[in-house]
Design an enzyme around this catalytic site. Structure first.
Site, PDB file in Angstrom:
ATOM      1  N   CYS A 122     -21.011  -8.624  13.005  1.00  0.00           N
ATOM      2  CA  CYS A 122     -20.869  -7.203  12.718  1.00  0.00           C
ATOM      3  C   CYS A 122     -19.776  -6.952  11.671  1.00  0.00           C
ATOM      4  CB  CYS A 122     -20.631  -6.444  14.019  1.00  0.00           C
ATOM      5  SG  CYS A 122     -20.945  -4.671  13.928  1.00  0.00           S
ATOM      6  N   HIS A 123     -18.661  -6.310  12.045  1.00  0.00           N
ATOM      7  CA  HIS A 123     -17.535  -6.104  11.131  1.00  0.00           C
ATOM      8  C   HIS A 123     -16.587  -7.310  11.133  1.00  0.00           C
ATOM      9  CE1 HIS A 123     -18.951  -1.952  11.533  1.00  0.00           C
ATOM     10  NE2 HIS A 123     -18.251  -1.648  10.454  1.00  0.00           N
ATOM     11  N   GLY A 124     -16.813  -8.282  12.016  1.00  0.00           N
ATOM     12  CA  GLY A 124     -15.966  -9.471  12.093  1.00  0.00           C
ATOM     13  C   GLY A 124     -15.853 -10.242  10.783  1.00  0.00           C
TER      14      GLY A 124
END
Length: 195
Positions: A122-124
């Site tokens: 995801c935003h990782g």
């Protein structure tokens, strides 16, 4: 003879399970920490939640705060050499906070430099960009992060899971089954850390 050797090797491996760190802080996407945590444990690995501070961190679920998760060990108390792989959950708040933490960025960079499985969802992948681990690699992420990844030198793809060498990325919670499967495979194949 061969069967005895195989049994001995198998027993030796079973007595020293591979260790996986999940690096997160407040605002992690609940499912993106909890599902990999459970699946990696179910696969027989030792998994620890690592955070800049404890005793717990709070997740984000839907449009509000989620559950607290116990921190197994604080970041200042561990070394990348303690683990065979690293998982980076998403959420907007979590990676945005961690990418301003020099100790967290150095921790991630060490896994990349050592060629150990390094997985972000995801935003990782923002953290991969910050640590220099996205440059020249095929990756995916939540759509809003793709420009940042391209600016960091990555080749962004729209796929449920992208594996480029030791780096594994996925786009969103719906991709977690494929993400977890790829991470488990990578950890199984990883060279065990030095004792």
């Amino acid at each position: 003879m061969t069967q005895t050797s195989t049994a001995t090797a198998s027993t030796s491996t079973a007595s020293t399970p591979k260790r996986v760190a999940i690096l997160a802080t407040h605002g992690f996407e609940q499912s993106e920490l909890m599902e990999p945590l459970q699946q990696l444990k179910d696969a027989g690995f030792t998994v620890q939640v690592v955070a800049p501070e404890g005793p717990s961190i709070r997740g984000w679920k839907g449009k509000d705060w989620g559950d607290n998760v116990d921190v197994d060990v604080e970041l200042s108390q561990v070394s990348p050499q303690d683990y065979d792989a690293l998982v980076l959950p998403g959420g907007v708040i979590n990676p945005d906070s961690l990418r301003t933490n020099a100790e967290a960025v150095a921790f991630i960079k060490s896994f990349d430099q050592a060629g150990k499985p390094l997985a972000a969802v995801c935003h990782g992948p923002w953290l991969l960009a910050e640590a220099g681990a996205a440059k020249g690699r095929k990756v995916t992420s939540w759509p809003s992060v793709q420009t940042d990844l391209r600016n960091a030198g990555a080749h962004w793809e729209d796929a449920e899971v992208v594996v480029d060498g030791h780096v594994i990325t996925s786009r969103k919670p719906d991709d977690l089954p494929a993400f977890c499967s790829a991470v488990i495979d990578a950890v199984k194949q990883a060279t065990p850390r030095a004792a």
